[in-house]
Design a protein around this motif. Sequence first.
Motif, mmCIF file in Angstrom:
data_model
loop_
_atom_site.group_PDB
_atom_site.id
_atom_site.type_symbol
_atom_site.label_atom_id
_atom_site.label_comp_id
_atom_site.label_asym_id
_atom_site.label_seq_id
_atom_site.Cartn_x
_atom_site.Cartn_y
_atom_site.Cartn_z
ATOM 1 N N LYS B 184 0.808 -1.222 0.000
ATOM 2 C CA LYS B 184 0.000 0.000 0.000
ATOM 3 C C LYS B 184 0.840 1.271 0.000
ATOM 4 O O LYS B 184 0.298 2.366 -0.011
ATOM 5 C CB LYS B 184 -0.938 0.042 1.213
ATOM 6 N N PRO B 186 2.643 2.856 -2.200
ATOM 7 C CA PRO B 186 2.379 3.862 -3.235
ATOM 8 C C PRO B 186 1.111 4.654 -2.951
ATOM 9 O O PRO B 186 1.055 5.841 -3.225
ATOM 10 C CB PRO B 186 2.230 3.042 -4.515
ATOM 11 N N TYR B 187 0.099 3.978 -2.388
ATOM 12 C CA TYR B 187 -1.139 4.687 -2.086
ATOM 13 C C TYR B 187 -0.961 5.636 -0.907
ATOM 14 O O TYR B 187 -1.561 6.689 -0.846
ATOM 15 C CB TYR B 187 -2.269 3.701 -1.748
ATOM 16 N N ILE B 189 1.797 7.121 -0.063
ATOM 17 C CA ILE B 189 2.654 8.262 -0.423
ATOM 18 C C ILE B 189 1.804 9.455 -0.880
ATOM 19 O O ILE B 189 2.106 10.589 -0.552
ATOM 20 C CB ILE B 189 3.683 7.849 -1.507
#
Lengths: 109, 363
Positions: B184, B186-187, B189
Motif C-alpha cells: 500500500k 504507493p497509495y 505516499i
Amino acid sequence: MGSSILKKLIISYIWLAAFFIYQKSGQPWLAGLVFDPVINLFFSLVPILWLFSVSSKTNTILAVLFLTGTAFSSIFHNDLLAEKFAILTYCFLVASVLQQIKLLFNPKA
Amino acid sequence: MIKLTIINQLLLELAKLPVLIISFISVGYFIIINLLNLLLPEMTEKNIVFNIESSDLNKLVILLIFLNALTIFFFIKFKKVKLISVLSLNKKEIIIYGLTSYCLVSFIRQNLSLFVFLKDILSTILFFLIFFLLPQLVNFYSNFRLDYLGMILIKIRNDIKQIELRSINWRGLFIDFVKFIFKKLPYLIIPIFFTVVGLFFLRLIFAKINVYLLHQSFLHKQFLITRIRPKETIIAETVILDGYNFGFKENEFFQLKTSKGSVSGIKDWNNNKVEFVVPLDLPEGKNELWLERTKTASSQSALMKTNKVDLTILSRWDFYPQQKDYQYPPSFLDYFRITVKKLKRIIFFNWGVIQLCGKLINC
C-alpha cells in the motif's frame, strides 16, 4: 439541485481565479488588458451573474440593496466604496432587465 | 485490471481531500488578495507585500494544475471515472470554460521563451488541454461526498468486528501487515505528499497574512497619498487626492504643494480626501503633487510631507475653442473644429463610461 449549485460555485471560483491571474499577465494572448479596477470588478462578475442567472426579482432586490449601499457610502464620504457599490447596482439592474427582455421573447423560459 | 479493496478506495478518497484543501486555500487566498486590491487600491502601492510576484504565481498555477491533473489521472485509472465530454456541456459552461482556459493560457504563455509561431502553437494546445481538463475538474470536485467517506469507514469497522481474535495467528498477521505496508506504500505516499505540501502552503499563507497586517497598520498611521483622480486632466478642473491622515485644515501650514508653489483653490480638505481645482499657472506635462501639514494644530509644530504623486496636465485648447475658432463670418471649417473639440471634451470627461459601454458592446 444542490449538486448543480455546487458545480456553479466551483466554476465561478475557478473563473474568478483565472480572471485575476489573467490580470497579472504582462502580454496577454490575442487581446488587450483592462487596468481600471471598476471595470475589472464588473468583468469578473458578469460571467458569474450570467452563470447563475437567478430570477429577475432577485436581481432587482440585490440592485436595490447595493443602491442603498451606494447612498450610504456617499453620505459618509466613502467615494471609493460608493463607486464599487454603484457598479454592482448597475450589474444587477442590467441582469434583471436582460432577463425580463428574455422573458418577453421567450415566455416559456 | 486492478481490483479496488475498501482500503484502497478510502486511501483514494483521502488523497482527494488534501488536493481539494490545497487548491481551495491557495486559490481562495489569491482571490481574496485581488478582491481586496480592487476594493482597497492603496494595497497596490509599490512596497505592498501582499502583491504576489508574477513568477511565484506562475509556479503556483502550474503546481495546482499538475496536482489536480495527477489526482484526476489516479481516479480515472483506478476508479474508472467517466470522462465528461465537452459536447455534453451547456452553452454557458462552454463559454465560461473557454474564457477561463484563455485567461490561464495567456498567463502561462508569458513565461514561454520560444519563437512567436511556436508559442502560438503551444498556447493553442495548452488551451485545448485546459479546456478539456476543466469539466473533469469541476465534475471531480462537485461529486466529492463526505458521507461516502463515512460509509466506507463504517464498512471497514464492520469487517474488523467480524474477525475472531482467538483464531488470529500473530506472526502471520505481522508478516501480512509488513506485506500490506509495502503493497500500500504507493497509495500512502499520495496523502502524505499532499499533506506535507498543504502544511507548507498553510505556513506560507499565515506568514504572508501576518506581514500584510503589519504593513497595513503601518500604512494607516502614515501621512500618505494613495490615489489621485483623475491622473490626466486640464487646468481649472477638479482633482481629488485620497489617502490617510490628511487632518482637517487647522492652520495655514496645511498646504497642497506642486513644483510651481502651493495650490490655493482647495474645495474640500478632510482626513482622507483633498479636493482641489487645478491652478491656471500649472504647466502642461507631468507635475508632482504632495501635501504638507504640521504635526499638531500648533503652527510651531514640526512640518510633515506626504509622498509625491504625478498629475499630467493636457492642453486646454485641445478640448475648448480658441479665439481664432470664432471668426466672422464663420466658415464651415470653424464649425467643424468647434464640433470636434466638443466631441473630444465629451469623450475625455466621460471616458470611464464610454470605455465600459464599448466593452459591453464588444462582449
